[in-house]
Design a protein around this motif. Structure first.
Motif, PDB file in Angstrom:
ATOM      1  N   GLY A   1       0.816  -1.205   0.000  1.00 47.50           N
ATOM      2  CA  GLY A   1       0.000   0.000   0.000  1.00 47.50           C
ATOM      3  C   GLY A   1       0.848   1.252   0.000  1.00 47.50           C
ATOM      4  N   LEU A   2       1.952   1.186   0.740  1.00 54.73           N
ATOM      5  CA  LEU A   2       2.865   2.324   0.799  1.00 54.73           C
ATOM      6  C   LEU A   2       3.443   2.620  -0.581  1.00 54.73           C
ATOM      7  CD1 LEU A   2       4.302   4.328   2.637  1.00 54.73           C
ATOM      8  CD2 LEU A   2       6.132   2.654   2.923  1.00 54.73           C
ATOM      9  N   LEU A   3       3.879   1.554  -1.240  1.00 54.18           N
ATOM     10  CA  LEU A   3       4.405   1.724  -2.590  1.00 54.18           C
ATOM     11  C   LEU A   3       3.337   2.285  -3.516  1.00 54.18           C
ATOM     12  CD1 LEU A   3       6.488  -1.484  -3.335  1.00 54.18           C
ATOM     13  CD2 LEU A   3       7.286   0.802  -2.788  1.00 54.18           C
ATOM     14  N   GLN A   4       2.116   1.793  -3.324  1.00 54.20           N
ATOM     15  CA  GLN A   4       1.031   2.249  -4.169  1.00 54.20           C
ATOM     16  C   GLN A   4       0.821   3.748  -4.028  1.00 54.20           C
ATOM     17  OE1 GLN A   4      -2.132  -0.475  -2.847  1.00 54.20           O
ATOM     18  NE2 GLN A   4      -2.146  -1.372  -4.873  1.00 54.20           N
ATOM     19  N   SER A   5       0.785   4.204  -2.758  1.00 58.19           N
ATOM     20  CA  SER A   5       0.481   5.626  -2.587  1.00 58.19           C
ATOM     21  C   SER A   5       1.609   6.544  -2.957  1.00 58.19           C
ATOM     22  CB  SER A   5       0.026   5.965  -1.170  1.00 58.19           C
ATOM     23  OG  SER A   5       0.177   4.892  -0.330  1.00 58.19           O
ATOM     24  N   THR A   6       2.827   6.050  -3.010  1.00 57.88           N
ATOM     25  CA  THR A   6       3.901   6.974  -3.329  1.00 57.88           C
ATOM     26  C   THR A   6       4.348   6.843  -4.776  1.00 57.88           C
ATOM     27  OG1 THR A   6       5.395   5.346  -2.402  1.00 57.88           O
ATOM     28  CG2 THR A   6       4.759   7.187  -0.982  1.00 57.88           C
ATOM     29  N   ILE A   7       5.048   5.788  -5.053  1.00 56.64           N
ATOM     30  CA  ILE A   7       5.685   5.692  -6.363  1.00 56.64           C
ATOM     31  C   ILE A   7       4.673   5.473  -7.483  1.00 56.64           C
ATOM     32  CG2 ILE A   7       7.306   4.359  -7.716  1.00 56.64           C
ATOM     33  CD1 ILE A   7       8.553   3.714  -4.895  1.00 56.64           C
TER      34      ILE A   7
END
Lengths: 369, 190
Positions: free
Chosen positions: A190-196
Motif C-alpha cells: 500500500g505504501l508503494l502504491q500511494s507513493t511511487i
C-alpha cells in the motif's frame, strides 16, 4: 435494466446451463404426482456442483508433483534446495536491494528537484519505475518473452490483460510504464502504491465500496482522454485466477469507455513455478519469497491486436469477445462466472431462470390430457 | 480420521468405503477427499452450510434455498432440507451423502434420499406442507401460491391421496418406483 442486457444475461446463463450438462426439460405428458415429487434432476445438479464446479477450479493451485522420492533423485533435489535457498536467494535479495538503492537515490531527487519541469520529471519517473520493475523481475530470474508490438502512448486506448498475480503488473510494467487500476492493499504494498505508483498515474479503488464505481469511471474517462498520461492497464477479471482459466470480464471500466481496447495475454510456464497468487492463502510477501526461492519465472506476454466495439455490440459482448481473444492466445479455458463470486453470492437471476423454466414446464404439462 | 491431517490412510479409505456400502471405488474416495479438503476452507474437519454456499453453482440451485428465500444463514434453525443434510458433514458423512448419486446406488437408495429431502423433521412422514415447500423452492415467484396448492392437491387426489395424507417411504417407493429415476453424478478421478 435495458432489454439487450437482459438478453445478454440470459445468453450467458444458458451457457451456464449448457456447462452444467444436464437437460431438465425432457419429460412430457400429463402431470402426475410422481413428476412433482421427482426432484432428481435438481438434486443431481446440486450434487454435481458439490463434487466439482468450474468456479472453484479457477482458483485451485495445483501442487507440484513430487518427483524426488527416489534414491537417485532425492540428493539432487536436496542439492537444488541448497542452491536455491543458500545461493540464488541471497544473490537475488542483493540484486533487489541494489535496485532499490539505485531507484530511491534517483527517484527522490528527481521527484523533488524537477518539480517545476513536469514533462521531464514524468519522463524520468517513468523510466525509473520501469527500472525497478526490471530489478524485481531479475530477482526471480524472470524470463519473459514479449510478442507483438510494444504498447504506444496514445489517447483513447486502454490495455486489458488476464490476471494471475500481482507480478503480472510488474512484468508488464518493466516494458512500459502503465497506469494501473488496482485494489488498494494494506502494508508495504500500500505504501508503494500511494507513493511511487501514484506518480505513473495509477488509480485505486476499494472492492467493497459500491459508490466508488461512479467516481472510478469518471477518473478512468479523464485519464484516457489525456495524451500525456501513461497508457491505462486494467485487469477486467477483477481477481487473480490460476492461469488455466479465465473468469468473466467486467464490462464496467475497460469496455464502456468509448475507446480502443488492446488485449494482452499472459501465460506462465508452470514447469518452473506456479505463479498463481492465491490471495486467500498467502500474503503477497510470502508469494514473492516463494518466487525468489524458485528456479525461475518463465512466461510469455502477447500484445494482441487492438479491438474496437462493433456497431450493435453491447459492452458485455465486447468484453466477452476480448476475453475470448486473450483466452485463445494464452490457452486458457473460459468459465462463465464472475470473479467477484469469491467474495459474494451469485445474483438471484440465475436461480430465477431455473425456476421459470421449471414452472413453465409444469404448467404446460398440466394442460396436456 | 484426523481433522487436521490431509493424508488419507488406506485404513481410512476402507472405513469410508464400508460406511457408504461400497458405492464408490477407492480412487473415487481419494478424489472426494481432495474435494472435501478444498471445500473445507477453514480446515475444521467438517464443511459448514456457509462453505457449501460459497460454491456459486450450488448457491444458484433452487433447493439450496430455505422456504423460497436465499439462505443468509443468520437464523440456524431455519436451515432445512438439503442444506440441513449438508451442514457440518465430516468426510465419512460427506461420502455417505453423495453415495445416493453413485451409479452403483440402488433405486431404493435414491428414493430414500429423495424422501429424506422432503421429510424435513425426520419423522418418517411427508406432509402436504413439506411437498408444497419444495414446490415453492423449485418454482419461485413464477407460480402463485394458490395455484401451487391447487396443482398439488389435484395430482395427489389423482394418485389416490388427499391433502391430509401423510406419505411414508413406502408411498414414495410406490410413486417413484417405476419412473426410471436418473440421479447420477460422476466423480472425476485424476
Amino acid at each position: 435494466m435495458n432489454s439487450s442486457s437482459e438478453i445478454q444475461n440470459q445468453k450467458l446463463t444458458s451457457q451456464l446451463d449448457l456447462d452444467l450438462d444436464f437437460e431438465f426439460d425432457q419429460p412430457s405428458g400429463k402431470l402426475r404426482l410422481r413428476d412433482l415429487l421427482d426432484i432428481s434432476p435438481t438434486l443431481t445438479e446440486a450434487s454435481g456442483a458439490i463434487i466439482d464446479d468450474s468456479f472453484t477450479r479457477c482458483f485451485k493451485s495445483n501442487p507440484p508433483e513430487t518427483w524426488n522420492w527416489n534414491v537417485y533423485l532425492f540428493p539432487l533435489w536436496c542439492l537444488g534446495v541448497v542452491i536455491r535457498y543458500l545461493f540464488l536467494f541471497p544473490a537475488r535479495v542483493l540484486i533487489l536491494t541494489i535496485g532499490w538503492i539505485i531507484f530511491l537515490s534517483s527517484y527522490i531527487p528527481v521527484h523533488f528537484l524537477l518539480k517545476g519541469h513536469d514533462k521531464l520529471r514524468k519522463k524520468f519517473e517513468r523510466y525509473l519505475v520501469e527500472l525497478i520493475c526490471s530489478f524485481f523481475v531479475a530477482s526471480w530470474t524472470g524470463v519473459v518473452k514479449y510478442h507483438g508490438p510494444r504498447p504506444s502512448r496514445r489517447p483513447k486506448q486502454v490495455f486489458v490483460a488476464n490476471h494471475t498475480s500481482m507480478i503480472d503488473f510488474i512484468i508488464l510494467e518493466q516494458m512500459t510504464a502503465f497506469a494501473v487500476i488496482m485494489q488498494k492493499h494494506p502494508g508495504w504494498v500500500g505504501l508503494l502504491q500511494s507513493t511511487i505508483l501514484e506518480s505513473v498515474g495509477c488509480i485505486w479503488f476499494n472492492r467493497t465500496e459500491v459508490k466508488d464505481r461512479e467516481i472510478l469511471t469518471k477518473k478512468l474517462r479523464d485519464h484516457v482522454q489525456g495524451a500525456e498520461n501513461n497508457p491505462l492497464l486494467i485487469f477486467p477479471e477483477g481477481t487473480c485466477v490460476n492461469n488455466n482459466y479465465t473468469v468473466m470480464f467486467k464490462k464496467g471500466g475497460a469496455f464502456e469507455l468509448d475507446c480502443t481496447v488492446c488485449p494482452i495475454a499472459i501465460k506462465y510456464n508452470k514447469i518452473f513455478v506456479d505463479a498463481f497468487w492465491n490471495s486467500r492463502k498467502q500474503s503477497f510477501t510470502k508469494h514473492l519469497l516463494r518466487l525468489m526461492t524458485s528456479w525461475a519465472v518463465v512466461c510469455d506476454v502477447w500484445y494482441l491486436e487492438p479491438q474496437n466495439i462493433k456497431p450493435g455490440e453491447t459492452a458485455i459482448e465486447f468484453a466477452e469477445r476480448v476475453r475470448d481473444i486473450i483466452s485463445v492466445r494464452a490457452g486458457l479455458k473460459k468459465v462463465p462466472w464472475d470473479g467477484l463470486l469469491k467474495y459474494s453470492r451469485p445474483s438471484p437471476k440465475h436461480r430465477e431462470l431455473k425456476q421459470q423454466s421449471f414452472s413453465e414446464s409444469m404448467l404446460r404439462r398440466l394442460e396436456e390430457k | 480420521m484426523g481433522n487436521t491431517s490431509s493424508m488419507l490412510t488406506q485404513y481410512d479409505i476402507e472405513e469410508v468405503q464400508e460406511h457408504c456400502n461400497h458405492t464408490f471405488s477407492q480412487q473415487e474416495i481419494v478424489s472426494l477427499y481432495q474435494r472435501f479438503c478444498q471445500l473445507d476452507r477453514n480446515g475444521s474437519g467438517f464443511i459448514s452450510a456457509e462453505e457449501f454456499l460459497s460454491v456459486p453453482e450450488f448457491a444458484v440451485n433452487p433447493l439450496s434455498q430455505v422456504n423460497g428465500v436465499a439462505s443468509d444463514l443468520k437464523h440456524p434453525h431455519e436451515i432445512k432440507r438439503l442444506l440441513r443434510m449438508l451442514d457440518g458433514l465430516n468426510f465419512k458423512e460427506f461420502v455417505a451423502f453423495l453415495s445416493a448419486f453413485s451409479p452403483h446406488a440402488t433405486l431404493q437408495q435414491k428414493i430414500e434420499f429423495i424422501f429424506k429431502v422432503y421429510d424435513s423433521d425426520g419423522n418418517g412422514k411427508v406432509t402436504f406442507s413439506d411437498m408444497l415447500e419444495v414446490l415453492r423452492d423449485l418454482s419461485g415467484q413464477f407460480i402463485s401460491e394458490p395455484q401451487r396448492e391447487q396443482v398439488l392437491t389435484h395430482v395427489l387426489e389423482e394418485a389416490g391421496y388427499t391433502k391430509n395424507s401423510l406419505l411414508g417411504l413406502s408411498d414414495f417407493m410406490k410413486i417413484l418406483g417405476n419412473t426410471g429415476l436418473k440421479m447420477e453424478v460422476e466423480v472425476p478421478v485424476d
